[in-house]
Scaffold this active site. Structure first.
Site, PDB file in Angstrom:
ATOM      1  N   ASP A 145      -2.385  12.080   6.258  1.00  0.00           N
ATOM      2  CA  ASP A 145      -0.974  12.457   6.794  1.00  0.00           C
ATOM      3  C   ASP A 145      -0.615  13.867   6.213  1.00  0.00           C
ATOM      4  O   ASP A 145       0.235  14.376   6.851  1.00  0.00           O
ATOM      5  CB  ASP A 145       0.010  11.486   6.378  1.00  0.00           C
ATOM      6  CG  ASP A 145       0.434  10.502   7.499  1.00  0.00           C
ATOM      7  OD1 ASP A 145      -0.396  10.437   8.555  1.00  0.00           O
ATOM      8  OD2 ASP A 145       1.551   9.797   7.655  1.00  0.00           O
ATOM      9  N   ASP A 451       5.988  -2.681   3.639  1.00  0.00           N
ATOM     10  CA  ASP A 451       4.708  -3.691   3.388  1.00  0.00           C
ATOM     11  C   ASP A 451       5.340  -5.131   2.928  1.00  0.00           C
ATOM     12  O   ASP A 451       4.832  -5.987   3.523  1.00  0.00           O
ATOM     13  CB  ASP A 451       3.956  -3.380   2.218  1.00  0.00           C
ATOM     14  CG  ASP A 451       4.731  -2.745   0.937  1.00  0.00           C
ATOM     15  OD1 ASP A 451       6.154  -2.814   1.192  1.00  0.00           O
ATOM     16  OD2 ASP A 451       4.069  -2.004  -0.256  1.00  0.00           O
TER      17      ASP A 451
END
Length: 750
Positions: A145, A451
């Site tokens: 990223d 998550d």
């Protein structure tokens, strides 16, 4: 699959000594009730000697003690029914031929080449490429990223070095299979043949490392390297890490019969991805990167199992894939299992775990407790998922079990160029618009702890998860290296978990009727982390301030209620210490953990709670902070000497120093009063009287002073760069003195 009588691929055992622990917990609960009864029945509603107007302090402590007691009750869910899993890899090999094993797609994420250096990422990628698993069944995908040429260059080098590294790993069956970890921890072998291979591979590695480090230092790639690989053309139209086209390169094509190592064995597929970024489109941080990888991998290899790891969490057990498959492929026990969460271990710990980075009790106790109620929380790394469940599949009794041999996407005969273009289509920044990605499909969006929400959402669709902690750690990484990094990381975790608790995804609402009550309580225990901030802060200041005025807030030592307080404190601390030492910790390590426990509660969790409140009011936006994986050499040297790092002007340090000084001033103040009030020979008598009346408050203040000794040293003694800045010391001293003098001057009777 072989024939014969069914033999389970894994065994589940309950924790031992549960009944004894439950009796012990019941005794602590009785002590907590004694504390509550004392607070409720001894309320100072009327004027008492030296105690006019102390009701506000008393009521505050009553509220905090009720909260701490309730929070302790929540924590007991983690101890109530722990279970342990033991895989049988030999049975897996007997039951499944190599060609019948499922494909495994490994997703690695990185975001910043400065915070996560290319060599760190390279070592993680090579460690998972070297799994003891059929290479044609393995595919490794890196999401960058940061969109960095430096990281891409490291992957190009990794694709070449893997031709030497993988056969060496398998020939000599070495562990760990991260080159850096292996060469830095393993001496040169004594066997001549092995030593020769060791030297050769080590030289190749050091030469590669030298090239990558030189480019990283310069911040650019040599022109000849640029010209030698077509993949660098992706940066010709590159504007910034937040504004660029999709860059996707299949560096090793597992379908290619020429993709072999030096021993002629096939190599795993290796793919680099920098997904498309545009300023006008929100990219959803790590969860967005993982979802892009899930889609890209489905076009290239489409493995039935998806493993994701962070770039700093290398594989330290080459058998981890087979361990996970034992839990996912059992015909009778695996039907409802969605993912296998492995424990994490850390290498850069000091002897006494200075910053409590090992997460010892979380990994050794908490997650086994989760597993007893339906499965552990997903922690974002070191987790094997079933691909079909990531796509949003719900569990039903008719879901059935079964692994079918199927054609992988890589077996479809299309050119690499066509495959890359096809995969790029699903990595665009507009692909997810008006879709279910991030909501009902893939990894969830909208929260810092995406998550945890992803795991909870999977469990609320009827699936279960399991926790695996093999004797040899499966994933090993680096923990935060300085106190400031620790506090930033803890703030992010606390903020994200509390944000979930305050949302529609609160486990008591979102999980009602979907997951067990025990699992709801386990989740809530961690989601309420940050709430402990303000109660702990007040418990560290209010008793000490009242101590300055000689006003007791706790029972006298001769009071029967003192036994309740004393038993809760001694038994809870004693059990905590015994538990920590039982799991290979040291006494000093336990003391360090108590210090970090105090520091994160009185800073990180308070800031986290404030940020969550601001977000609820629409006055703040979600931010995702990446913890740096690098520190200066002098910082690392002090850390090895177990000297805490205070060399910064963080607001957290001002708070910590103010609290520490306030308690030091309070202890000095009460000591001065004892000495000043006594005639010669009467000091001991007066001290005994004071201890009878204020004993618990004095002991609390002494404990806070002792736990802050490294902080006092950083303020007044140390001369190195890790000392507390003078500006922070002065500000904290002024704040602490103002609090003390103002409180002393206040007439509590009014």
């Amino acid at each position: 699959m072989g024939s014969g009588e069914y033999a389970p691929l894994f065994e589940t055992k309950n924790g031992r000594g549960r009944d004894i622990y439950r009796l012990f917990a019941a005794s602590i609960f009785a002590g907590i009730c004694t504390v509550w009864i004392y607070r409720a029945t001894q309320l100072p509603w009327t004027s008492v000697e030296d105690g006019h107007g102390i009701r506000w302090g008393w009521m505050a402590l009553l509220g905090f003690e009720i909260w701490f007691g309730l929070y302790w009750i929540l924590s007991q869910a983690l101890y109530w029914n722990p279970v342990y899993r033991f895989p049988f890899k030999d049975r897996l090999s007997d039951r499944y031929h190599e060609e019948d094993l499922p494909g495994v797609d490994i997703l690695v994420c990185t975001a910043d080449p400065m915070l996560e250096p290319p060599m760190l990422v390279l070592n993680t990628v090579l460690s998972v490429m070297a799994y003891d698993y059929p290479p044609e069944k393995l595919s490794v995908y890196l999401s960058d990223d940061g969109g960095s040429e430096l990281t891409f260059y490291a992957m190009v080098e990794a694709s070449q070095f893997s031709k030497y590294w993988l056969p060496y790993c398998k020939m000599y069956n070495i562990e760990p299979r991260s080159p850096h970890a292996y060469f830095s921890s393993t001496p040169k072998p004594s066997d001549p043949n092995h030593a020769s291979a060791w030297n050769s591979v080590k030289n190749f590695y050091e030469e590669m490392e030298s090239r990558i480090q030189a480019s990283t230092k310069l911040g650019k790639i040599p022109e000849e390297v640029h010209a030698a690989h077509k993949g660098f053309s992706g940066w010709h139209s590159y504007s910034s890490c937040r504004d660029h086209d999709t860059i996707l390169e299949i560096l090793v094509d597992g379908r290619d019969p020429n993709a072999k190592d030096i021993e002629g064995r096939p190599l795993p597929t290796l793919v680099y991805l920098a997904r498309e970024k545009r300023p006008q489109y929100f990219h959803n941080f790590k969860a967005g990167a993982l979802n892009a990888l899930v889609r890209v991998s489905s076009k290239i290899s489409n493995g039935q199992i998806v493993l994701n790891v962070d770039s700093d969490m290398y594989s330290s057990n080459s058998q981890a894939v087979r361990d996970a498959l034992c839990l996912l492929m059992d015909e009778k026990q695996s039907q409802q299992i969605a993912y296998v969460q492995f424990a994490q271990r850390f290498t850069n710990l000091t002897k006494n775990d200075l910053y409590a980075g090992s997460l010892r009790i979380t990994m050794q106790v908490d997650f086994h407790g989760y597993d007893g109620f339906g499965g552990p929380v997903y922690i974002g790394s070191g987790c094997f998922h079933r691909r079909d469940i990531l796509y949003g599949k719900k569990f039903s009794k008719d879901s059935g079990w079964g692994w079918t041999k199927r054609q992988n996407a890589t077996e479809i005969q299309v050119s690499v160029g066509e495959l890359e273009e096809k995969a790029k289509e699903v990595a665009g920044c507009t692909y997810e618009l008006n879709s279910k990605w991030g909501k009902e499909m893939g990894f969830n969006y909208g929260f810092i702890n995406e998550d945890v929400l992803t795991g909870l959402s999977i469990q609320c669709r009827g699936w279960k998860s399991v926790y695996l902690k093999p004797e040899r750690g499966a994933f090993t990484g680096g923990c935060a290296m300085t106190l400031e990094q620790v506090l930033v990381q803890q703030k992010r975790w606390g903020e994200g978990l509390l944000e979930l608790m305050l949302s529609k995804h609160c486990p008591f609402w979102f999980g009602r009727g979907r997951i067990s009550l025990g699992l709801q309580i386990c989740y809530s225990y961690h989601m309420f982390w940050a709430i402990n901030g303000f109660p702990t802060l007040c418990y560290c200041t209010i008793p000490s301030l009242f101590l300055l005025k000689g006003i007791p807030l706790f029972p006298e030592i001769s009071s029967p209620f003192f036994l309740g307080f004393g038993y809760v404190i001694i038994s809870a601390c004693g059990y905590s210490l015994a538990e920590y030492v039982w799991y290979q910790g040291t006494i000093q390590g336990w003391w360090n953990e108590q210090r970090i426990w105090l520091y994160k509660r009185t800073t990180s969790f308070i800031f986290a709670t404030i940020d969550d409140i601001l977000k609820l009011l629409g006055l703040s936006e979600m931010k995702f902070a990446i913890t740096s994986k690098v520190v200066d050499a002098d910082v690392a040297e002090r850390r090895e000497k177990e000297m805490m790092e205070f060399g910064g002007s963080s607001p957290a340090f001002i708070m910590l120093a103010t609290i520490a000084l306030l308690n030091l001033f309070s202890l000095a103040g009460v000591s001065y009063k004892v000495v000043a009030a006594a005639d010669v020979g009467e000091t001991i008598t007066i001290l005994l009287v004071v201890m009878e009346k204020l004993g618990l408050q004095i002991m609390l203040c002494v404990a806070l002073v002792l736990i802050n000794l490294p902080l006092y040293e950083a303020m007044f003694i140390r001369k190195d760069k890790g000392k507390m800045p003078a500006s922070v010391t002065i500000k904290s001293a002024v704040f602490a003195l103002l609090l003390c003098t103002c409180f002393i001057s206040v007439d509590l009777a009014s």
